[in-house]
Write a protein that holds these residues in place. Sequence first.
Motif, PDB file in Angstrom:
ATOM      1  N   UNK A  74       0.843  -1.199   0.000  1.00  0.00           N
ATOM      2  CA  UNK A  74       0.000   0.000   0.000  1.00  0.00           C
ATOM      3  C   UNK A  74       0.875   1.244   0.000  1.00  0.00           C
ATOM      4  N   UNK A  75       1.842   1.286   0.882  1.00  0.00           N
ATOM      5  CA  UNK A  75       2.732   2.448   1.002  1.00  0.00           C
ATOM      6  C   UNK A  75       3.473   2.676  -0.320  1.00  0.00           C
ATOM      7  N   UNK A  76       4.006   1.610  -0.891  1.00  0.00           N
ATOM      8  CA  UNK A  76       4.772   1.722  -2.147  1.00  0.00           C
ATOM      9  C   UNK A  76       3.890   2.170  -3.300  1.00  0.00           C
ATOM     10  N   UNK A  77       2.733   1.542  -3.447  1.00  0.00           N
ATOM     11  CA  UNK A  77       1.857   1.870  -4.575  1.00  0.00           C
ATOM     12  C   UNK A  77       1.360   3.311  -4.521  1.00  0.00           C
ATOM     13  N   UNK A  78       0.964   3.768  -3.346  1.00  0.00           N
ATOM     14  CA  UNK A  78       0.508   5.160  -3.227  1.00  0.00           C
ATOM     15  C   UNK A  78       1.644   6.102  -3.596  1.00  0.00           C
ATOM     16  N   UNK A  79       2.844   5.821  -3.127  1.00  0.00           N
ATOM     17  CA  UNK A  79       4.007   6.668  -3.437  1.00  0.00           C
ATOM     18  C   UNK A  79       4.283   6.673  -4.941  1.00  0.00           C
ATOM     19  N   UNK A  80       4.276   5.476  -5.559  1.00  0.00           N
ATOM     20  CA  UNK A  80       4.559   5.387  -6.993  1.00  0.00           C
ATOM     21  C   UNK A  80       3.499   6.089  -7.838  1.00  0.00           C
ATOM     22  N   UNK A  81       2.248   5.938  -7.474  1.00  0.00           N
ATOM     23  CA  UNK A  81       1.163   6.476  -8.287  1.00  0.00           C
ATOM     24  C   UNK A  81       0.878   7.947  -8.045  1.00  0.00           C
ATOM     25  N   UNK A  82       1.189   8.441  -6.827  1.00  0.00           N
ATOM     26  CA  UNK A  82       0.784   9.816  -6.486  1.00  0.00           C
ATOM     27  C   UNK A  82       1.887  10.685  -5.892  1.00  0.00           C
ATOM     28  N   UNK A  83       2.987  10.088  -5.447  1.00  0.00           N
ATOM     29  CA  UNK A  83       4.025  10.854  -4.765  1.00  0.00           C
ATOM     30  C   UNK A  83       3.713  11.124  -3.299  1.00  0.00           C
ATOM     31  N   UNK A  84       2.564  10.658  -2.814  1.00  0.00           N
ATOM     32  CA  UNK A  84       2.149  10.919  -1.437  1.00  0.00           C
ATOM     33  C   UNK A  84       2.662   9.842  -0.491  1.00  0.00           C
ATOM     34  N   UNK A  85       2.879  10.234   0.749  1.00  0.00           N
ATOM     35  CA  UNK A  85       3.331   9.309   1.789  1.00  0.00           C
ATOM     36  C   UNK A  85       2.143   8.927   2.656  1.00  0.00           C
ATOM     37  N   UNK A  86       2.017   7.625   2.924  1.00  0.00           N
ATOM     38  CA  UNK A  86       0.941   7.130   3.779  1.00  0.00           C
ATOM     39  C   UNK A  86       1.507   6.134   4.776  1.00  0.00           C
ATOM     40  N   UNK A  87       0.732   5.918   5.827  1.00  0.00           N
ATOM     41  CA  UNK A  87       1.031   4.876   6.804  1.00  0.00           C
ATOM     42  C   UNK A  87      -0.131   3.897   6.728  1.00  0.00           C
ATOM     43  N   UNK A  88       0.184   2.632   6.494  1.00  0.00           N
ATOM     44  CA  UNK A  88      -0.859   1.613   6.411  1.00  0.00           C
ATOM     45  C   UNK A  88      -1.387   1.309   7.801  1.00  0.00           C
TER      46      UNK A  88
END
Length: 151
Positions: A74-88
Amino acid sequence: MKRLVARLWRLMRGSLQWRVLWVAHAKFVVGVTGVVRNEGGEVLLLKHRLWSPRHPWGLPTGFAAKGEEFSATVVREVKEETGLDVVAGRLVRVRSGYRLRVEVAYEAVYVGGTLRIDPFEILEARWFRADELPTGLQEAHRELIRGIEPS
């Protein structure tokens, strides 16, 4: 007969057992989805270039790499697709049955980063309130959004 099979199974041991299991069972890819929310409770939706033109909107989604923990996907895909950082966060769904794919979904929280979409996969990225979801949203993703209340 069952006793004979059980005895043979125990005699095989280790790698031979794994080879038999490999041949006998289906192989799956794992699709991982993130229900990403910001501090206002809005959910991140992406308009996917490679999805059906009738249903291009959906949550950030991608396939787990071999050996990757699904929450890290989840963290990797969000970063790759949007540049945003998330915490699962917590696991909210595990489903199988769609051909040779298992679907896994996690809650996730936006923690930073600058929106920069991957133009190959994503046409648009926007934050939506749960009561203002776009037309063309994948129904399974609509269910995930409505089934998870913001914390």
